[in-house]
Design a protein around this motif. Sequence first.
Motif, PDB file in Angstrom:
ATOM      1  N   ARG A 175       0.533  -1.330   0.505  1.00 56.63           N
ATOM      2  CA  ARG A 175       0.237  -0.006   0.076  1.00 56.63           C
ATOM      3  C   ARG A 175       1.168   1.143   0.054  1.00 56.63           C
ATOM      4  N   ARG A 210       0.072   3.840  -1.152  1.00 59.19           N
ATOM      5  CA  ARG A 210      -1.335   4.573  -1.335  1.00 59.19           C
ATOM      6  C   ARG A 210      -2.236   4.111  -0.543  1.00 59.19           C
ATOM      7  N   ALA A 211      -3.192   5.198  -0.787  1.00 56.28           N
ATOM      8  CA  ALA A 211      -4.304   4.320   0.369  1.00 56.28           C
ATOM      9  C   ALA A 211      -5.456   4.795  -1.180  1.00 56.28           C
TER      10      ALA A 211
END
Length: 262
Positions: free
Chosen positions: A201, A203-204
């Motif tokens: 991940r 980034r979200a």
Amino acid sequence: MIYDPQGNELPDVTVTQPAPGSQIQWESSDRASTDVSRALTPAKVDSILRSANGGSTEQQSSLSIELEEKSWDIFQAIQTRRLAVSGQQWEILPPTGDETPRAKEIAEETEAMLRATPAYGDQFSTFMECFFFDLQSALLPGFAISELVWGKDGGDQLYGCQFIEQRHFTFADSQSPLLVTTDHPSGIELEPGKFIKHYHRARAGARCRGGIIRPLAWLHCFAVNGIKWLMTHIERYGMPFLVAKVGSESYKTERQKLASLV
């Protein structure tokens, strides 16, 4: 009754043993026959990423593999991470607070199973090779999946792991990866207890957009196409600069001085 490490009673559940052996059969057609990174242009990068935004990650996943092969900077950075992870020491311990002989025996048996050489030679990787190397390939595309090859009693003995390239999965109709097969081109759900998944991940947001391939694709595109020189020109365009006008006689006598000024 069965209790968790905190002493709470666990509810009764029906446990289904995972299927033994390997369900994923390799075919020669599974070899990649195209090179999506060839003649990479901004328009092509944009098309690949927009397709991945809709869940069709085949080209984005292929690009992840190819850029690691073509860019020594990308390969060096990822290889450094792989070696850092693989250099870590590990062991299997009984649950906290459980010092019974049976708990220690289970921990030792589990560790021995995970460290064992695959039963089918080099067709499959060991569990730790899968953990340290195969699943680390999630860095660029954002996810990595390996099939767990269980023994004949399903879940009793681990024979090895079989890595499945990310281009064989789709997110088009799901938040989780669906396996694309010959009989199911839209993808099928993964059987519980048969696959190990790792998500990176960066980034979200959606998992199909969680890898670092997205900024690297633009960086590589600009680097290999000479566009970086155009970007340098754009950055400098409009900025003031000095102009010196001299006669031919002065140039002959003051050439060194002019060069040092420049």
